[in-house]
Motif scaffolding. Structure first.
Motif, mmCIF file in Angstrom:
data_model
loop_
_atom_site.group_PDB
_atom_site.id
_atom_site.type_symbol
_atom_site.label_atom_id
_atom_site.label_comp_id
_atom_site.label_asym_id
_atom_site.label_seq_id
_atom_site.Cartn_x
_atom_site.Cartn_y
_atom_site.Cartn_z
ATOM 1 N N SER A 50 41.590 34.962 40.267
ATOM 2 C CA SER A 50 41.999 34.423 39.165
ATOM 3 C C SER A 50 42.790 32.786 39.211
ATOM 4 C CB SER A 50 43.838 34.576 40.191
ATOM 5 O OG SER A 50 44.240 34.689 41.839
ATOM 6 N N GLU A 51 41.810 32.589 40.375
ATOM 7 C CA GLU A 51 41.326 31.052 40.730
ATOM 8 C C GLU A 51 40.559 30.764 38.946
ATOM 9 O OE1 GLU A 51 40.154 27.219 42.829
ATOM 10 O OE2 GLU A 51 41.367 29.320 44.020
ATOM 11 N N LYS A 91 39.614 32.570 36.491
ATOM 12 C CA LYS A 91 40.873 33.421 35.398
ATOM 13 C C LYS A 91 40.918 31.723 34.739
ATOM 14 C CE LYS A 91 40.857 38.305 35.675
ATOM 15 N NZ LYS A 91 41.733 39.113 36.041
ATOM 16 N N GLU A 92 41.697 30.880 36.005
ATOM 17 C CA GLU A 92 42.789 29.529 35.590
ATOM 18 C C GLU A 92 41.986 28.945 34.975
ATOM 19 O OE1 GLU A 92 45.312 27.194 38.137
ATOM 20 O OE2 GLU A 92 45.722 29.169 38.482
#
Length: 214
Positions: A22-23, A25-26
Motif C-alpha cells: 500500500s505504501e 501504491k501511495e
DNA sequence: ACATTAAGTGATT
DNA sequence: AATCACTTAATGT
C-alpha cells in the motif's frame, strides 16, 4: 482498484507484505512508456527506481563509438539492477534501457529505497534477489558473447526476443539485429539464411518467424 | 516511373 | 567474421 493497482498486486503481491504494497501504491508514480522509447540513458542520474508492471525492457551496453550491444531483457515483476546500485550510490547509469514493448512502470522515489530496506523484510529480500537475478543474467550474457559463435548468438537473440514479446513473429530488419549484436548486416543476412535452411526460422521482409522456440 | 530501403550473394581479407 | 561491391526485391512518392 485501479488497473495499475491490481497490476502491482498481481506482479509483486506475493513478494511484498501488505503494508509495503500500500505504501508503494501511495507513493509510486505509474508511468507508461511507448515502445522503443529510451527509459534510461548512459550517464544519466537516476532519481526513481522502476518496478516493471507490464511489457519488456531491453538493457544495452555501449562502446566508445556509441554502438550498442544487447545484454538482457527485463520482464514484468523485474526491476533494473543498475537503478539499484545507482539509487544507493549516487552514480550515473552505465547502461541504456529501451522499451522493447509498450511498458508500464511504477516509479518509486530513490529516497524510499534505503528507508524500506530497514522497514520491510520483503523489500530487502526483493532487492537482494533482484541483484542475484541480474548477476546471473549478466554472466549468461558474458557466456553468450564469449563462448557462442555468432550463429548461436543470433538464434538465442531471436528466441529471447520472441519470448519477451510473446510472439514468434519478430518485426525487425537485419540491420537492426546487427546493431543489437554489434556486427554487420551482411553477416546477419547470411546467418539468417542459414537458419532458414535449417528450418529454424522463416524469413520475410521486415520480419522473422521463429520456428524452433524450445 | 523513379528513388529509397531491405535483403541476397560472390569475392577478398 | 568483416568489408566491398554489386544485384534483386519490395515499398514509398
Amino acid at each position: 482498484m485501479t488497473t495499475v493497482e491490481s497490476n502491482l498486486s498481481s506482479n509483486f503481491g506475493y513478494l511484498f507484505e501488505d503494508d509495503l504494497l500500500s505504501e508503494i501504491k501511495e507513493i509510486g508514480i505509474s508511468k507508461t512508456i511507448p515502445q522503443n522509447d529510451v527509459i534510461i540513458e548512459i550517464g544519466e542520474y537516476i532519481k526513481f527506481m522502476p518496478l516493471l508492471l507490464n511489457g519488456a525492457i531491453k538493457i544495452l551496453r555501449e562502446d566508445q563509438n556509441g554502438e550498442g550491444l544487447v545484454l538482457y531483457y527485463l520482464e514484468k515483476g523485474d526491476t533494473c539492477a543498475m537503478t539499484l546500485s545507482c539509487c544507493l550510490g549516487e552514480t550515473k547509469s552505465k547502461i541504456r534501457a529501451v522499451a522493447e514493448t509498450d511498458v508500464t512502470l511504477m516509479m518509486v522515489p530513490k529516497e524510499k529505497m534505503g528507508e524500506w530496506l530497514g522497514k520491510y523484510n520483503s523489500w530487502q529480500a526483493f532487492i537482494l534477489q533482484s541483484y542475484h537475478n541480474r548477476m546471473d543474467e549478466l554472466l549468461e550474457a558474458v557466456d553468450t558473447i564469449a563462448f557462442l559463435k555468432m550463429d548461436e548468438r543470433l538464434f538465442k537473440y531471436l528466441k529471447d526476443k520472441a519470448m519477451v514479446n510473446h510472439n514468434d513473429v519478430i518485426s525487425i530488419t537485419h540491420q537492426q539485429i546487427a546493431e543489437d549484436l554489434h556486427t554487420s548486416r551482411v553477416v546477419i543476412s547470411r546467418l539468417l539464411k542459414k537458419l532458414e535452411n535449417e528450418q529454424k526460422i522463416q524469413l520475410f521482409r521486415n520480419s522473422i518467424k521463429v520456428i524452433e522456440l524450445v
